[in-house]
Design an enzyme around this catalytic site. Sequence first.
Site, PDB file in Angstrom:
ATOM      1  N   LYS A 112       0.685  -1.133  -0.140  1.00 51.73           N
ATOM      2  CA  LYS A 112       0.077   0.101   0.037  1.00 51.73           C
ATOM      3  C   LYS A 112       0.920   1.191  -0.088  1.00 51.73           C
ATOM      4  O   LYS A 112       0.536   2.189  -0.707  1.00 51.73           O
ATOM      5  CB  LYS A 112      -0.902   0.031   1.228  1.00 51.73           C
ATOM      6  CG  LYS A 112      -2.058  -1.026   1.066  1.00 51.73           C
ATOM      7  CD  LYS A 112      -3.462  -0.741   1.948  1.00 51.73           C
ATOM      8  CE  LYS A 112      -4.364  -1.804   1.404  1.00 51.73           C
ATOM      9  NZ  LYS A 112      -5.544  -1.450   2.045  1.00 51.73           N
ATOM     10  N   LYS A 193      -4.876  -9.285  -6.386  1.00 47.93           N
ATOM     11  CA  LYS A 193      -6.055  -9.587  -5.546  1.00 47.93           C
ATOM     12  C   LYS A 193      -6.986  -8.421  -5.936  1.00 47.93           C
ATOM     13  O   LYS A 193      -6.665  -7.436  -6.150  1.00 47.93           O
ATOM     14  CB  LYS A 193      -5.498  -9.294  -3.936  1.00 47.93           C
ATOM     15  CG  LYS A 193      -6.873  -9.459  -3.081  1.00 47.93           C
ATOM     16  CD  LYS A 193      -6.085  -8.978  -1.740  1.00 47.93           C
ATOM     17  CE  LYS A 193      -6.442  -7.590  -1.152  1.00 47.93           C
ATOM     18  NZ  LYS A 193      -7.828  -7.296  -0.572  1.00 47.93           N
ATOM     19  N   LYS A 196     -11.007  -3.212  -2.981  1.00 50.69           N
ATOM     20  CA  LYS A 196     -12.200  -2.237  -2.837  1.00 50.69           C
ATOM     21  C   LYS A 196     -11.680  -1.015  -3.531  1.00 50.69           C
ATOM     22  O   LYS A 196     -12.181  -0.189  -4.210  1.00 50.69           O
ATOM     23  CB  LYS A 196     -12.515  -1.876  -1.420  1.00 50.69           C
ATOM     24  CG  LYS A 196     -13.604  -2.681  -0.822  1.00 50.69           C
ATOM     25  CD  LYS A 196     -13.968  -2.050   0.343  1.00 50.69           C
ATOM     26  CE  LYS A 196     -13.927  -2.936   1.491  1.00 50.69           C
ATOM     27  NZ  LYS A 196     -12.638  -2.566   2.380  1.00 50.69           N
TER      28      LYS A 196
HETATM   29  P1  ATP Z   1      -8.788  -2.094   0.372  1.00 49.85           P
HETATM   30  O1  ATP Z   1      -8.667  -2.360  -1.000  1.00 49.85           O
HETATM   31  O2  ATP Z   1      -9.387  -0.995   0.948  1.00 49.85           O
HETATM   32  O3  ATP Z   1      -7.677  -2.726   1.155  1.00 49.85           O
HETATM   33  P2  ATP Z   1     -10.071  -4.803   0.503  1.00 49.85           P
HETATM   34  O4  ATP Z   1     -11.028  -5.104  -0.633  1.00 49.85           O
HETATM   35  O5  ATP Z   1      -8.758  -5.457   0.508  1.00 49.85           O
HETATM   36  O6  ATP Z   1     -10.095  -3.396   0.740  1.00 49.85           O
HETATM   37  P3  ATP Z   1     -10.552  -5.267   3.273  1.00 49.85           P
HETATM   38  O7  ATP Z   1     -11.543  -4.416   3.859  1.00 49.85           O
HETATM   39  O8  ATP Z   1      -9.128  -4.984   3.472  1.00 49.85           O
HETATM   40  O9  ATP Z   1     -10.954  -5.023   1.781  1.00 49.85           O
HETATM   41  O10 ATP Z   1     -10.783  -6.612   3.595  1.00 49.85           O
HETATM   42  C1  ATP Z   1     -11.949  -7.108   4.398  1.00 49.85           C
HETATM   43  C2  ATP Z   1     -12.133  -8.658   4.182  1.00 49.85           C
HETATM   44  O11 ATP Z   1     -12.203  -9.102   3.085  1.00 49.85           O
HETATM   45  C3  ATP Z   1     -10.849  -9.384   5.000  1.00 49.85           C
HETATM   46  O12 ATP Z   1     -11.080 -10.693   5.528  1.00 49.85           O
HETATM   47  C4  ATP Z   1     -10.123  -9.725   3.737  1.00 49.85           C
HETATM   48  O13 ATP Z   1      -9.220 -10.638   3.926  1.00 49.85           O
HETATM   49  C5  ATP Z   1     -11.237 -10.029   2.575  1.00 49.85           C
HETATM   50  N1  ATP Z   1     -10.875 -10.126   1.313  1.00 49.85           N
HETATM   51  C6  ATP Z   1     -10.602  -8.721   0.615  1.00 49.85           C
HETATM   52  N2  ATP Z   1     -10.181  -8.990  -0.642  1.00 49.85           N
HETATM   53  C7  ATP Z   1     -10.317 -10.283  -0.813  1.00 49.85           C
HETATM   54  C8  ATP Z   1     -10.066 -11.210  -2.054  1.00 49.85           C
HETATM   55  N3  ATP Z   1      -9.801 -10.438  -3.080  1.00 49.85           N
HETATM   56  N4  ATP Z   1     -10.536 -12.557  -1.874  1.00 49.85           N
HETATM   57  C9  ATP Z   1     -11.146 -12.725  -0.763  1.00 49.85           C
HETATM   58  N5  ATP Z   1     -11.083 -12.329   0.398  1.00 49.85           N
HETATM   59  C10 ATP Z   1     -10.733 -10.920   0.406  1.00 49.85           C
END
Ligand code: ATP
Length: 327
Positions: A112, A193, A196
């Site tokens: 990040k 991955k 969001k």
């Molecule tokens: P950001 O991009 O803002 O970091 P994010 O999409 O990675 O957001 P988080 O809020 O960090 O989402 O994660 C919330 C939950 O969703 C966590 O348990 C994380 O492991 C899971 N998660 C996030 N992205 C994935 C993915 N691509 N596949 C499976 N699980 C995910």
Amino acid sequence: MAKRMFSGIQPSGNLHIGNYFGAIRPWVALQEQYEGIFCIVNLHAITVVQPPEDLRNWTRELAAWYLASGIDPQRSIIFVQSHVPPHAELGWILQCVAHFGELARMTQFKSKAEDREVVLAGLFTYPTLMAADILLYQTELVPVGEDQRQHVELTRDLADRFNHQYAPVFTLPQLYTPPEGARIMALDDPHKKMSKSSPSDASRIHLLDSPEQIVEKIAHAVTDSGREIRFDRETKPGVSNLLEIYAAATGKEMAEIEAHFAGQGYGTLKREVADALIAELAPVQDRFRQLMRENDLLDHLLAEGAQKAQAIAAETLRRVKDAIGLL
Ligand code: ATP
Ligand code: LTN
């Protein structure tokens, strides 16, 4: 007494199917065996600057997604992190347990930080706040996606260090990742991955996407050379990601899925993946829309959740302060 699980999601954007299959849906299933505590981690969300109005909206929406997906407020606690002050307090204390070097090794921080010009100090100490979230509730299980593994391991290390250095206050939590859907990859780049905060909307399926949007995004998903439909992340990362999404949406075994698609083309695979997603998401979307019309109900549930969480968290924090010698 039932064992406890704790997890959370940042209100930092619109949820996608990675968040759903990797986190929320496993929480719903685990509610049968564990007492659930589910947090909307808004203090984590501000480790990168968020527009205040967006943060407010995403916080309410996240509460509605938890409920719409099947988190039962009679059984589990749902609350907002900033409503329970012990999180910030224990977060500070754990900054004085963690080592600079171990935080510098966190891969999520490194990736990040790499993307931005200004890196807030809170992004660096983020894992100590996550450890505080988990440890305040004497959590036994932390159900999350695969990307959070390193943070949960750090949480165990910090708990163990504290317990030896001061007094045995904390339970050491276990990581749980679901067998399917723990790491859904971006549709436009199966080496990254799904996330969001990625700028590309086409990289992810949002939970609120319409059937037309789902069909369109899956149709444009990157596939691989060759025609064979086979699960192999090394040589067929794009197709494997679609197969994993299909497995998560239908609950079928991979061997059965490969047999089902044997001899078919990528077009068929994509249509069936889109259909499976549409079917899985439709009822959740209906409940979400209904809940978003009931603002008072959401606020009431969040206030009640905060009260219950505060009672548990305050007791752990009291023991922590006593162990350290904070008068
Ligand atoms: P950001 O991009 O803002 O970091 P994010 O999409 O990675 O957001 P988080 O809020 O960090 O989402 O994660 C919330 C939950 O969703 C966590 O348990 C994380 O492991 C899971 N998660 C996030 N992205 C994935 C993915 N691509 N596949 C499976 N699980 C995910
Ligand atoms: N860092 C997590 C969100 C998070 C969390 C937690 C998950 C914050 N506190 C406690 C489990 C338990 C993420 O998914 N980015």
